[in-house]
Design a protein around this motif. Structure first.
Motif, mmCIF file in Angstrom:
data_model
loop_
_atom_site.group_PDB
_atom_site.id
_atom_site.type_symbol
_atom_site.label_atom_id
_atom_site.label_comp_id
_atom_site.label_asym_id
_atom_site.label_seq_id
_atom_site.Cartn_x
_atom_site.Cartn_y
_atom_site.Cartn_z
ATOM 1 N N THR A 119 -7.915 8.327 -28.631
ATOM 2 C CA THR A 119 -8.233 7.832 -29.957
ATOM 3 C C THR A 119 -7.949 8.843 -31.017
ATOM 4 O O THR A 119 -7.731 8.644 -32.322
ATOM 5 C CB THR A 119 -9.355 6.959 -30.083
ATOM 6 N N ASP A 120 -8.740 10.064 -31.021
ATOM 7 C CA ASP A 120 -9.150 10.920 -31.722
ATOM 8 C C ASP A 120 -7.842 11.613 -32.664
ATOM 9 O O ASP A 120 -7.638 11.779 -33.767
ATOM 10 C CB ASP A 120 -9.953 12.162 -31.345
ATOM 11 N N TYR A 121 -6.694 11.690 -32.005
ATOM 12 C CA TYR A 121 -5.375 11.994 -32.558
ATOM 13 C C TYR A 121 -4.788 10.925 -33.026
ATOM 14 O O TYR A 121 -3.577 11.130 -33.755
ATOM 15 C CB TYR A 121 -4.584 12.962 -31.716
ATOM 16 N N ASN A 122 -5.126 9.830 -33.142
ATOM 17 C CA ASN A 122 -4.903 8.515 -33.992
ATOM 18 C C ASN A 122 -5.623 8.220 -34.858
ATOM 19 O O ASN A 122 -5.752 7.100 -35.544
ATOM 20 C CB ASN A 122 -4.438 7.500 -32.861
ATOM 21 N N ASP A 123 -6.687 9.273 -35.471
ATOM 22 C CA ASP A 123 -7.452 8.898 -36.469
ATOM 23 C C ASP A 123 -8.554 7.935 -36.417
ATOM 24 O O ASP A 123 -9.104 7.277 -37.294
ATOM 25 C CB ASP A 123 -6.543 8.662 -37.943
#
Length: 392
Positions: A45-49
């Motif tokens: 989820t982190d690289y999807n903001d």
């Protein structure tokens, strides 16, 4: 039984001894460390903001060293499973830029030296670590952040804001290790707090510390010892699929999508639908898990962990047979609250939440049911990166 691991003191002592041997009796003058991490919930989820919910671990990378009288950086690693050679030497980047190459572990070092916000001087250094390489506990971020903190202590240039430090370490991994990671690993290694997990909003870079206070609960980490050989290529592929899904929905990122909106992808592009479904539902689960922990509802927290694993397995397709076996074995034991794979997937670790009184039963059942050779840790949340004192 749970594995014992080197304390901060043990690691410093080992690093100093190796330094004196490698550099012919010289004594290191500066030391720093940074932790690995386990993500309790909120993967990919982190690289999807989106939202993540990690805690820093007492597993550490420690670096000791001192300035030398040359414009050279000479670095030795004692990390188990690091590729060869274990000693590298390269010029301080005063005029040109450094470039990635071999060995692979040195690319993380070069990246930090290149992007350090200060004037790097020549130094000799030794790296030791208790964070397993390739285990999904963020050995790379632990190395990057510990080296950045080491360089701050070495040069006296400590003006970099902590969140900027995390971003610079992430940039080093992107550009030198060629791994398009999100910000979670570097962020928690910098910002970790003892006794708490951090709910991190990866868009705003804001964190909320939530205490893990129940003395009767154990966080059990199981290293499958399956090396994540597919992780780099598959990670980049999943990231590209998420970007494609966001574009198809007219969104800047999947953080802005909801379950009704992604439903339109179900027939149009079933694969992108599955990827988007994981991200959207995982964000929701992560926020709910943080609220559950805050309220002391560990039953709910555990249920969300199990749902997260199923989503990572079925919709995001980043689990593997071995991780699924370990999760299933943990969940067979009475009293276990939840279990899931953690990290990038395709091997690495699982994380299990269980009463301390049942922890050894959980470990025994996982050992019995798993065909491989797992390593177990029982962990408490630890603090983030820091400068260390070298014992006299």
């Amino acid at each position: 039984m749970a594995c014992k691991f080197g304390s901060e003191h043990d690691l410093i002592k080992a690093a100093v001894n190796i330094f004196m041997k490698e550099f012919k009796g010289q004594v290191p003058e500066v030391a720093a460390c940074a932790p690995g991490r386990v993500n309790l919930i909120g993967d990919h989820t982190d690289y999807n903001d989106g939202f993540v919910f990690p805690m820093a671990l007492p597993l550490l990378t420690v670096i000791v060293g001192k300035k030398n009288d040359a414009d050279k950086c000479v670095v030795v690693t004692e990390a188990k499973d690091a590729d060869k050679p274990v000693k590298v030497e390269f010029s301080v980047p005063t005029t040109g830029s450094l470039a990635p190459g071999t060995p692979k572990w040195a690319n993380y070092v070069k990246g930090i030296v290149q992007y350090f916000k200060g004037t790097v001087v020549g130094f000799n250094a030794v790296i030791v670590t208790s964070v397993p390489i390739g285990g999904g506990l963020s050995s790379s971020a632990s190395l990057e952040v510990s080296l950045y903190t080491f360089l701050e202590a070495l040069t006296g240039e400590t003006d970099t804001l902590r969140k900027d430090k995390a971003l610079l370490c992430q940039k080093a991994e992107h550009e030198f290790a060629k791994m398009p990671c999100g910000i979670m690993d570097q962020f928690i290694s910098v910002m970790g707090q003892a006794g708490t997990a951090l709910l991190i909003d990866c868009r705003s870079m804001q964190e909320t510390a939530i205490p893990i206070t129940d003395p009767e609960i154990a966080v059990i980490i199981t290293n499958s010892n399956v090396k994540r050989s597919l992780a780099s290529s598959a990670y980049a592929e999943r990231r590209a699929q998420c970007q494609a899904a966001a574009k198809a929905l007219g969104k800047s990122s999947l953080r802005d999508a909801n379950e009704n909106e992604i439903d339109g992808l179900r027939e149009k592009d079933p694969l992108l639908y599955k990827r988007a479904k994981h991200v959207v539902t995982e964000n929701k689960r992560t926020e709910q898990a943080a609220e559950a922990l805050k309220a002391g509802d560990l039953q709910k927290f555990g249920e969300l962990m199990v749902a997260s694993h199923e989503s990572l397995k079925t919709d995001y397709e980043v689990s593997c047979k071995e991780l699924d076996e370990l999760v299933a074995a943990a969940l067979e034991v009475d009293g276990v609250l939840g279990s899931r794979m953690t990290g990038g997937g395709f091997g690495g670790c699982t994380v299990t939440l269980a009463p301390k009184k049942t922890a050894e039963n959980v470990i025994a059942n996982m050992k019995k049911k798993y065909e491989g050779e797992p390593v177990f840790y029982i962990m408490e949340p630890a603090e983030g990166t820091r400068v260390l004192t070298i014992p006299k």
